[in-house]
Design an enzyme around this catalytic site. Structure first.
Site, short mmCIF file in Angstrom:
data_model
loop_
_atom_site.label_atom_id
_atom_site.label_comp_id
_atom_site.label_asym_id
_atom_site.label_seq_id
_atom_site.Cartn_x
_atom_site.Cartn_y
_atom_site.Cartn_z
CE LYS A 157 -4.04 -2.19 2.12
NZ LYS A 157 -3.51 -3.56 2.04
CD GLU A 241 -4.35 5.98 4.06
OE1 GLU A 241 -5.52 5.83 4.46
OE2 GLU A 241 -3.96 5.61 2.93
CG HIS A 276 -11.67 -0.99 10.71
ND1 HIS A 276 -12.07 0.33 10.65
CD2 HIS A 276 -11.00 -1.12 11.88
CE1 HIS A 276 -11.65 0.96 11.73
NE2 HIS A 276 -11.02 0.10 12.50
CD GLU A 316 -10.75 -1.62 -1.18
OE1 GLU A 316 -10.30 -1.01 -0.18
OE2 GLU A 316 -11.21 -2.77 -1.12
CD GLU A 330 -6.75 -1.29 0.70
OE1 GLU A 330 -6.15 -0.73 1.63
OE2 GLU A 330 -7.28 -2.41 0.79
CG ASN A 332 -8.26 -4.97 -2.28
OD1 ASN A 332 -7.35 -4.99 -1.46
ND2 ASN A 332 -9.42 -4.39 -2.03
NE ARG A 334 -7.76 -9.54 -1.75
CZ ARG A 334 -8.89 -9.02 -1.32
NH1 ARG A 334 -10.03 -9.34 -1.90
NH2 ARG A 334 -8.91 -8.16 -0.31
#
Length: 742
Positions: A157, A241, A276, A316, A330, A332, A334
Site C-alpha cells: 500500500k 493516514e 473495518h 478502492e 488501495e 486489491n 485479486r
C-alpha cells in the site's frame, strides 16, 4: 467476432431481463473470446489455493467450463464442502493458516502431484503475495491473477500510493515510507495530526486496522496492528493516514487482459462496515451522479494501466462526504469477496473471465459495451455475537437452510448443515446476493430473503442485517462508513429500554405458543403414524383430538427464552397446553396469566407447519437439536426468529452430571470475574497474577479468526487467578482472571 455474437450482444445490452440470467449466455459464448494461440496450452485442471465459499465459487465455474479442479485442505477442513466439491483434494497441513493455506511451497507441491496446470488463489491467504505468484510462474504453472510485478507494486500500500501520487491521483495525507521504527512512526503520526488510521501495508479485510484518537493510544495500537498483520498476511509493515471522519467507501471493479486492454465494470459501495469489515455491499453506488461515476471509473482504469495490470482487480477509493472529493485508498490485486454484485449488474461471470485471460484470450467486450442493468446487494452472513461487539463465534451448524436460489438470488457458501465453524478461519458462513430492476426492488428482495434465511447452532448477524436493511437512512441510500456507529440507538436494542424489551418479550411469548403447538402436533402426528394399520387399541389414544374420559387432554411445557438482545439474561416460560375438541391447541403462559391463545396447526412435513393464531395465518419452521444437556428450539415465523431451550429428560451418568454441574456453575461467577468473550488463542499476557490494575487496563490479548481482542480489567483492583499463558487455547466463557477490589 462472429456476426451472431454481435447480434446477441446488442440484444442483451438493450434487454431489461435480469442480467444474471444472461451470464451463461454471455460467458459461455466462445466467440466472445478469441481462441488461445497454439503455442499456449489451455488450462484443463486448476488447483484452488483457498477454502470455503470462494473455493466452491471458483470450482462451480470451472466445472461448467469442463475444467477439473483440485482442492487443498488443512486438518480442520478435511470434511469441508470445498473438498467435496473438487475432483481431487490434497492435504497441506495443520489448521493454523501459516502452516497450511499460507504455505506456498506445499500448495505448489500439491499442484505438481495432481498435474494441475494453473493455480487460482481466490481472495485472502496468498492471493496478494507477489512471492507466491512468482513461485507459481517459476515452477511452470499459470497463475490465475495479475502479474507478480503488479501485485508487488499495488499490494504494498505504501508503494502503490507513491505510484498513484506520481500519476496525479489524489491521495489522503499520510506516511507511506519504509521506516518502521515505532518512535519515528509516532512522530510521523503527530505531523499528520490525530485522529489517524494505522493500516498494514499488505492484505485487506480490515485486519490490522486501528483508528487512533490520541498519542496516548498510539504505541499499543501500532504493536497490535503489527501482530495482527503478521498473523494474517505474514508481513507486519505499517502505514499511517489521516483519518477522514465522514467517509464513504466506494470501489471500482477493473479487468485487464495481456494485450493492454483495461476496462471498468462500474463501482460498488461498501460503506456499511463493522470492525473495518464490509457487511453489506451494493452495485452501483447509490446517490452518485453519472459524471462522478465516469471520473471514478477513468481513475481506476488509469491506476491499473500505470502498473501494466491484467486479470481482475479492484481500485478502492475513500470519498469525503463533506467535500465530495475522492482519494485513492488501495488496490486489491485479486477477486473481491463482493464480486457477485458486479456480476449481477453487468451479466458476466468474472471467474470465467479470469480463466480466459489467464489462457491468453483478450477481453470479450470494450468499455462502451459494458451493460449496467438494475441493482444488486450482497449481505455477508457471519457467525458472530452482535451484542458482544461482533466478536466471532464458533460452533456446529445444527440447522442450515439458506433461501432457495434463482436467477435473481444467489447464496455463495462453503458450509453445509453439520459443519463446524472453527476458530482458525474467517467466520463468514455465506453471502446472500440479490438483484432487482432498481435499488428499491432489490432491497425488498434482500429483506425478504434475510427473513427466510434459517441458521441455528451459532449466533449470527442475520437479525442485525435485517435491522440494517430496514433502517430509513439505508433505504434512502444515505450510507457512510460510520453508519452503524451513528445509528447505533436504532440498530442495537438496549435491554434497559422497557418499551422495546416488553415488545420483544411479547413477540417471544407468541413464538413460545407456536413452538408448543407445533411440537405437540408433530408428536401427535408421529405417534399416529407409528400406530397406523395396527390391531391394538393404541390409535384411539392418539386420535385427533386425543381421547380422554370426561376431559380434554392437557400437558405442560417449560421453555427458556434466549434473549438475543441481552445475553446476560433469559426468561423462563411455563406453558399449559390443552387439546381442544376441534383439534386445535389452547395455550396459556403461566397458570394465572391472561396471555392465552388458541392455535390451529397443520404439519406440512419435517419441521414445517402452517399455523393460525389470533386470526393470523403464517408458515412456521422449527429447528430442534440437543446441546449441553439441553434441547435447543429455534422458530421462524413471519419476520421473527426466536430461540428457546428446554431441559432434556435424560438420566445422566456421574461424569455427565459433573460436567452439567460445572457447566451450570460457570453461568454465574463472583463479582469481578472476567471470562473469554470468544473461543481463541492467548497471544500475549500483559500482566502478572497479583498485579494492581486500573479499570479498563489491558490484561491479555486473545486472537480468533485472525482478529485480535484486548481483554481489559472491568474495575480497579488486583488481578487474581491469572493462570493462562501465551499460546494457550481457551473456550468461549472460560474464566481468565478475577479483579479483587482494593
Amino acid at each position: 467476432m462472429s456476426s451472431m455474437a454481435s447480434i446477441l450482444r446488442r440484444k442483451l445490452l438493450h434487454s431489461r431481463a435480469p442480467l444474471f440470467l444472461q451470464i451463461r449466455l454471455l460467458s459461455s459464448s466462445a466467440s466472445h473470446f478469441q481462441t488461445t494461440s497454439s503455442s499456449q496450452r489451455r488450462i484443463e485442471k486448476i488447483l484452488v489455493a483457498n477454502r470455503g465459499e470462494i473455493a466452491c465459487r471458483i470450482m462451480r465455474t470451472a466445472k461448467r467450463l469442463g475444467i477439473r479442479t483440485v482442492a487443498v485442505y488443512s486438518d480442520a477442513d478435511k470434511d469441508s464442502l470445498h473438498v467435496k466439491s473438487a475432483d481431487e483434494a490434497v492435504h497441506i497441513g495443520p489448521p493454523p493458516a501459516r502452516l497450511s493455506y499460507l504455505n506456498g511451497s506445499s500448495i505448489v507441491e500439491a499442484a505438481t502431484r495432481t498435474g494441475a496446470r494453473a493455480i487460482h488463489p481466490g481472495y485472502g491467504f496468498l492471493s496478494e503475495s507477489s512471492e507466491f505468484a512468482q513461485l507459481v510462474e517459476d515452477k511452470g504453472f499459470t497463475f490465475i491473477g495479475p502479474p507478480a510485478s503488479a501485485i508487488r507494486d499495488m499490494g504494498d500500500k505504501s508503494a502503490s500510493k507513491r505510484i498513484m501520487g506520481a500519476a496525479g491521483v489524489p491521495l489522503v495525507p499520510g506516511y507511506h515510507g519504509s521506516e518502521q521504527d515505532i518512535e519515528i512512526m509516532r512522530l510521523e503520526a503527530e505531523k499528520i495530526g490525530y485522529p489517524i488510521l494505522i493500516k498494514p501495508t499488505h492484505g485487506g479485510g480490515g485486519k490490522g486496522m486501528r483508528i487512533v484518537q490520541s498519542q496516548n493510544d498510539f504505541v499499543d495500537a501500532f504493536l497490535g496492528a503489527q501482530r495482527e498483520a503478521a498473523a494474517s498476511f505474514g508481513i507486519n509493515t505499517i502505514l499511517l493516514e489521516k483519518y477522514i471522519t465522514q467517509p464513504r467507501h466506494i470501489e471500482v471493479q477493473i479487468f485487464g487482459d495481456k494485450y493492454g486492454n483495461v476496462l471498468h465494470l462500474y463501482e460498488r459501495d461498501c460503506s456499511v462496515q463493522r470492525r473495518h469489515q464490509k457487511i453489506i455491499e451494493e452495485a452501483p453506488a447509490p446517490c452518485v451522479t453519472d459524471e462522478f461515476r465516469s471520473h471514478l471509473g477513468q481513475a481506476a482504469v488509469s491506476a491499473a494501466k500505470a502498473v501494466g495490470y491484467y486479470n481482475a482487480g479492484t481500485v478502492e477509493f475513500i470519498v469525503d462526504t463533506v467535500t465530495g472529493q475522492f482519494y485513492f485508498m488501495e488496490m486489491n490485486t485479486r477477486l473481491q469477496v463482493e464480486h457477485p454484485v458486479t456480476e449481477m449488474i453487468v451479466g458476466q461471470d468474472l471467474v470465467e473471465w479470469q480463466i480466459r485471460v489467464a489462457n491468453g484470450e483478450p477481453l470479450p467486450i470494450n468499455q462502451e459495451q459494458v451493460p449496467l442493468s438494475g441493482h444488486a446487494f450482497e449481505a455477508r452472513i457471519y457467525a458472530e455475537n452482535v451484542p458482544k461487539g461482533f466478536l466471532p463465534a464458533t460452533g456446529v451448524l445444527h440447522h442450515y437452510h439458506p433461501v432457495p436460489v434463482s436467477s435473481t438470488v444467489r447464496v455463495e457458501t462453503g458450509v453445509e448443515q453439520g459443519d463446524v465453524v472453527s476458530m482458525h478461519y474467517d467466520p463468514m458462513i455465506a453471502k446472500l446476493v440479490v438483484w432487482g430492476e432498481n435499488r428499491t426492488a432489490a432491497l425488498v428482495k434482500l429483506k425478504d430473503c434475510l427473513s427466510k434465511f434459517q441458521l441455528a447452532g451459532v449466533p449470527t448477524n442475520i437479525n442485525f442485517l435485517q435491522r440494517l436493511a430496514n433502517h430509513k437512512e439505508f433505504e434512502e441510500g444515505n450510507v457512510e462508513t460510520h453508519f452503524i456507529e451513528h445509528h447505533k440507538d436504532d440498530l442495537f436494542v438496549d435491554p434497559n429500554n422497557k418499551v422495546i424489551s416488553e415488545y420483544a418479550y411479547e413477540a417471544a411469548k407468541l413464538g413460545a405458543n407456536l413452538v408448543a403447538a407445533c411440537l405437540c402436533e408433530k408428536e401427535r402426528s408421529a405417534l399416529q403414524e407409528s400406530h397406523s394399520g395396527g390391531s391394538s387399541l393404541h390409535p384411539i389414544w392418539y386420535s385427533h383430538p386425543p381421547f380422554r374420559v370426561n376431559h380434554n387432554a392437557q400437558s405442560t411445557m417449560e421453555l427458556e427464552w434466549e434473549n438475543e438482545y441481552d445475553s446476560s439474561s433469559s426468561e423462563r416460560l411455563m406453558l399449559f397446553i390443552t387439546s381442544q375438541p376441534n383439534g386445535n391447541y389452547f395455550i396459556q403462559i403461566g397458570e394465572n396469566s391472561a396471555h392465552s391463545s388458541e392455535v390451529k396447526v397443520s404439519h406440512l412435513g419435517d419441521n414445517s407447519f402452517r399455523v393460525e393464531a389470533d386470526g393470523v395465518t403464517n408458515d412456521v419452521s422449527l429447528a430442534v437439536y440437543a446441546k449441553d444437556q439441553m434441547k435447543h428450539i429455534h422458530i421462524w415465523h413471519g419476520p421473527h426468529h426466536h430461540q428457546f431451550r428446554q431441559k432434556l429428560g435424560l438420566v445422566l451418568s456421574d461424569e455427565d452430571e459433573m460436567q452439567h454441574k460445572m457447566s451450570f456453575e460457570t453461568k454465574s461467577h463472583p463479582p469481578g470475574t472476567v471470562v473469554a468473550p470468544m473461543a481463541g488463542l492467548v497471544v500475549k499476557v500483559l500482566m502478572e497474577d497479583g498485579a494492581k490494575v486500573e479499570e479498563g487496563q489491558p490484561v491479555l490479548v486473545l486472537e480468533a479468526m485472525k482478529m485480535e481482542h484486548v481483554v481489559k480489567a472491568t474495575s480497579g483492583g488486583y488481578v487474581q487467578g491469572l493462570k493462562v499463558t501465551a499460546g494457550q487455547q481457551v473456550s468461549d466463557g472460560y474464566v481468565l482472571f478475577r479483579v479483587r477490589n482494593e
